[in-house]
Design a protein around this motif. Structure first.
Motif, PDB file in Angstrom:
ATOM      1  N   PRO A  37      33.228  41.474  38.758  1.00  0.00           N
ATOM      2  CA  PRO A  37      34.014  41.439  37.523  1.00  0.00           C
ATOM      3  C   PRO A  37      35.261  40.574  37.677  1.00  0.00           C
ATOM      4  O   PRO A  37      35.908  40.582  38.726  1.00  0.00           O
ATOM      5  CB  PRO A  37      34.385  42.908  37.306  1.00  0.00           C
ATOM      6  N   ALA A  38      35.600  39.824  36.652  1.00  0.00           N
ATOM      7  CA  ALA A  38      36.789  38.964  36.658  1.00  0.00           C
ATOM      8  C   ALA A  38      38.004  39.834  36.348  1.00  0.00           C
ATOM      9  O   ALA A  38      38.531  39.814  35.239  1.00  0.00           O
ATOM     10  CB  ALA A  38      36.625  37.834  35.664  1.00  0.00           C
ATOM     11  N   ILE A  39      38.456  40.608  37.342  1.00  0.00           N
ATOM     12  CA  ILE A  39      39.520  41.588  37.120  1.00  0.00           C
ATOM     13  C   ILE A  39      40.857  41.170  37.711  1.00  0.00           C
ATOM     14  O   ILE A  39      41.840  41.906  37.582  1.00  0.00           O
ATOM     15  CB  ILE A  39      39.127  42.965  37.694  1.00  0.00           C
ATOM     16  N   ALA A  40      40.915  40.013  38.344  1.00  0.00           N
ATOM     17  CA  ALA A  40      42.180  39.577  38.939  1.00  0.00           C
ATOM     18  C   ALA A  40      43.178  39.241  37.833  1.00  0.00           C
ATOM     19  O   ALA A  40      42.811  38.711  36.789  1.00  0.00           O
ATOM     20  CB  ALA A  40      41.954  38.373  39.841  1.00  0.00           C
ATOM     21  N   HIS A  41      44.431  39.579  38.080  1.00  0.00           N
ATOM     22  CA  HIS A  41      45.506  39.287  37.133  1.00  0.00           C
ATOM     23  C   HIS A  41      46.413  38.184  37.644  1.00  0.00           C
ATOM     24  O   HIS A  41      47.276  37.719  36.909  1.00  0.00           O
ATOM     25  CB  HIS A  41      46.325  40.547  36.864  1.00  0.00           C
ATOM     26  N   THR A  42      46.231  37.791  38.892  1.00  0.00           N
ATOM     27  CA  THR A  42      47.100  36.804  39.502  1.00  0.00           C
ATOM     28  C   THR A  42      46.404  36.195  40.718  1.00  0.00           C
ATOM     29  O   THR A  42      45.436  36.751  41.227  1.00  0.00           O
ATOM     30  CB  THR A  42      48.431  37.456  39.934  1.00  0.00           C
TER      31      THR A  42
END
Length: 189
Positions: free
Chosen positions: A47-52
């Protein structure tokens, strides 16, 4: 002879019908298959869950992820991001620090990402977070060490694992975070 001529169109029609039926059955059997991967879009299993980014706002990728052909085969089990020594290393998503210590002389921080079976690793890092700490996306977990890097210049090695399987950590980043901005045409020299 007349019978043969009459049978040829019937046989051709039957062959055509059988071909169409075979195509229909093949399409129906594969209707629930996953679509082929699209370059630049992470597979659904990550999942593309990175915020930074772990370092900087959009660091230069010195070396990308190169999955090994076998468990112990050659490859690059993460990405190397250019960054100066002493730079802050941040958790890319919320999670719990599962390891903060030294491995083979290098400082390593590992974070189990909340709500997933994934964990990220960062090295060489002098940890500021401790094992068991809950971290939020963007929270500093350490600083880049001066020595211990396998890069020609100072870098942080960012890894992603599911169990013992290494994955491409860039897949955690949503497309808007991967982008450097709008595309621009350059003059042809």
């Amino acid at each position: 002879m007349r019978t043969r001529r009459r049978q040829q169109p019937v046989r051709a029609a039957l062959a055509l019908l059988l071909g169409l039926l075979l195509i229909l059955l093949t399409c129906t059997a594969h209707a629930n298959d996953s679509p082929p991967p699209v370059p630049g879009v992470p597979p659904p299993s990550v999942p593309a869950i990175a915020h930074t980014w772990p370092v900087g706002s959009h660091p230069l990728v010195l070396r990308g992820w190169e999955p090994p052909a076998t468990v112990y085969g050659r490859g690059h089990r993460g990405v190397d991001l250019a960054t100066p020594a002493g730079a802050e290393v941040r958790a890319v998503a919320a999670g719990r620090v599962s390891f903060a210590g030294r491995v083979a002389g290098r400082g390593v921080v590992a974070v189990e990402l909340s709500g997933t079976d994934l964990r990220t690793t960062y090295e060489p890092v002098t940890a500021s977070a401790k094992k068991g700490d809950e971290v939020t996306a963007g929270q500093v977990v350490g600083t880049v060490e001066i020595t211990g890097s396998h890069c020609a210049t100072t870098c942080v090695h960012w890894g992603l694992l599911r169990g013992e399987t290494y994955l491409d950590p860039l897949a955690l980043l949503p497309p808007w975070l991967l982008s450097r901005g709008p595309s621009r045409l350059l003059p042809v020299l």
